[in-house]
Design a protein around this motif. Structure first.
Motif, PDB file in Angstrom:
ATOM      1  N   VAL A 106      27.701   0.363  48.510  1.00 11.93           N
ATOM      2  CA  VAL A 106      26.302  -0.144  47.973  1.00 11.93           C
ATOM      3  C   VAL A 106      26.508  -1.716  47.281  1.00 11.93           C
ATOM      4  N   GLU A 107      25.832  -2.735  48.166  1.00  6.85           N
ATOM      5  CA  GLU A 107      25.810  -3.980  47.359  1.00  6.85           C
ATOM      6  C   GLU A 107      24.331  -4.344  47.157  1.00  6.85           C
ATOM      7  N   ALA A 108      23.347  -3.488  46.652  1.00  6.44           N
ATOM      8  CA  ALA A 108      22.124  -3.614  46.466  1.00  6.44           C
ATOM      9  C   ALA A 108      21.945  -4.567  45.034  1.00  6.44           C
ATOM     10  N   ALA A 109      20.691  -5.103  45.001  1.00  4.10           N
ATOM     11  CA  ALA A 109      20.439  -5.808  43.738  1.00  4.10           C
ATOM     12  C   ALA A 109      19.738  -4.949  42.848  1.00  4.10           C
ATOM     13  N   THR A 110      18.949  -4.160  43.216  1.00  3.23           N
ATOM     14  CA  THR A 110      18.175  -3.082  42.560  1.00  3.23           C
ATOM     15  C   THR A 110      18.135  -1.886  42.977  1.00  3.23           C
ATOM     16  N   ILE A 111      18.362  -0.659  42.319  1.00  7.95           N
ATOM     17  CA  ILE A 111      17.876   0.544  42.957  1.00  7.95           C
ATOM     18  C   ILE A 111      17.065   1.212  41.839  1.00  7.95           C
ATOM     19  N   GLY A 112      15.862   1.608  42.275  1.00  2.00           N
ATOM     20  CA  GLY A 112      14.940   2.175  41.111  1.00  2.00           C
ATOM     21  C   GLY A 112      15.313   3.576  40.646  1.00  2.00           C
ATOM     22  N   ASN A 113      14.353   4.167  40.055  1.00  2.00           N
ATOM     23  CA  ASN A 113      14.766   5.454  39.602  1.00  2.00           C
ATOM     24  C   ASN A 113      14.274   6.531  40.714  1.00  2.00           C
ATOM     25  N   ALA A 149       8.571   1.914  47.334  1.00  7.76           N
ATOM     26  CA  ALA A 149       8.419   3.302  46.747  1.00  7.76           C
ATOM     27  C   ALA A 149       7.720   4.223  47.520  1.00  7.76           C
ATOM     28  N   LEU A 150       8.272   5.510  47.270  1.00  5.49           N
ATOM     29  CA  LEU A 150       8.175   6.693  47.969  1.00  5.49           C
ATOM     30  C   LEU A 150       8.080   6.806  49.654  1.00  5.49           C
ATOM     31  N   SER A 151       8.865   5.786  49.977  1.00  2.00           N
ATOM     32  CA  SER A 151       9.466   5.970  51.412  1.00  2.00           C
ATOM     33  C   SER A 151      10.740   6.554  51.874  1.00  2.00           C
ATOM     34  N   HIS A 152      10.909   7.093  53.313  1.00  2.00           N
ATOM     35  CA  HIS A 152      12.049   7.560  53.743  1.00  2.00           C
ATOM     36  C   HIS A 152      12.518   6.735  55.019  1.00  2.00           C
ATOM     37  N   PHE A 153      13.765   6.324  54.590  1.00  3.20           N
ATOM     38  CA  PHE A 153      14.595   5.337  55.701  1.00  3.20           C
ATOM     39  C   PHE A 153      15.692   6.006  56.287  1.00  3.20           C
ATOM     40  N   ALA A 154      15.806   5.826  57.803  1.00  5.25           N
ATOM     41  CA  ALA A 154      16.810   6.521  58.322  1.00  5.25           C
ATOM     42  C   ALA A 154      17.237   5.456  59.806  1.00  5.25           C
ATOM     43  N   GLY A 155      18.531   5.635  60.092  1.00  5.98           N
ATOM     44  CA  GLY A 155      18.980   4.851  61.261  1.00  5.98           C
ATOM     45  C   GLY A 155      19.907   3.436  60.863  1.00  5.98           C
ATOM     46  N   SER A 156      20.194   3.059  62.096  1.00 11.17           N
ATOM     47  CA  SER A 156      21.133   1.997  62.038  1.00 11.17           C
ATOM     48  C   SER A 156      20.768   0.610  63.139  1.00 11.17           C
ATOM     49  N   PRO A 157      19.814  -0.210  62.538  1.00  5.46           N
ATOM     50  CA  PRO A 157      19.619  -0.411  61.257  1.00  5.46           C
ATOM     51  C   PRO A 157      18.544   0.338  60.672  1.00  5.46           C
ATOM     52  N   GLY A 158      18.347   0.658  59.210  1.00  5.13           N
ATOM     53  CA  GLY A 158      17.571   1.581  58.700  1.00  5.13           C
ATOM     54  C   GLY A 158      16.000   1.243  59.020  1.00  5.13           C
TER      55      GLY A 158
END
Length: 189
Positions: A106-113, A149-158
């Motif tokens: 993980v190199e994210a800037a922000t990850i929500g709740n 928000a409220l989304s589901h991502f999958a794959g490469s690239p996501g």
């Protein structure tokens, strides 16, 4: 009721705020990392708080909220970029009730709740993941991606797969609190 998840009491350090950190995790630059409380840092996880901008006002590099779970073998490091010839690290902020699966980077800037990140994921630099999102196992999120928000991502690239149900917040919160409650020392060691 789900079965307890036992750990060896000698392997984990428990802080005053209920964080449980494996002695076999690497916490580099702990003075630059804030754990919100009741967070579990698993065996083999690496959190790089030693990578930071220098100068006043740039102390905290990684902050995690309450009831976070950092899975085994995860690597968390702050995002970085070169600007006008200067190499800089930027803070990473992670909200409450965030579950990061084993062996994810993980190199994210922000990850929500109320966010769930699966196993073996790569979350690129400066990614922003909004509240109640889900990243499936083995997903690669390119740098600078914004996950709604409220989304589901999958794959490469996501890629976007579907909307998450409105109940996601309650479901994820129940899951993270339940995991923490079941994560208990094995008596007799």
């Amino acid at each position: 009721m789900e079965a307890p998840i036992y750990y060896s009491k000698s392997e984990f350090i428990e802080t005053d705020t209920g964080n449980k950190v494996s002695r076999r995790a690497t916490i580099a630059g702990p003075q630059n990392i804030i754990l919100g409380g009741k967070t579990v840092i698993s065996t083999g996880a690496i959190i790089r708080g030693d990578l930071r901008r220098t100068g006043p006002g740039h102390a905290v590099v990684i902050s995690l909220g309450r009831y976070c779970l950092v899975g085994e073998g995860c690597v968390m490091r702050p995002p970085y970029k070169t600007y006008r010839g200067n190499f800089n690290y930027y803070p990473m902020k992670i909200g409450d009730h965030v579950h990061i699966g084993a062996n994810s980077v993980v190199e994210a800037a922000t990850i929500g709740n109320h966010v769930e990140i699966g196993k073996n994921c790569v979350i690129g630099k400066f990614t922003i993941i909004k509240d109640c999102a889900k990243i499936a196992d083995n997903t690669v999120i390119p740098p600078n991606t914004v996950i709604p928000a409220l989304s589901h991502f999958a794959g490469s690239p996501g890629r976007y797969v579907e909307d998450m149900p409105e109940s996601t917040m309650e479901v994820v919160e129940a899951r993270t609190k339940g995991y923490y409650r079941r994560f208990m020392p094995f008596e007799g060691r």
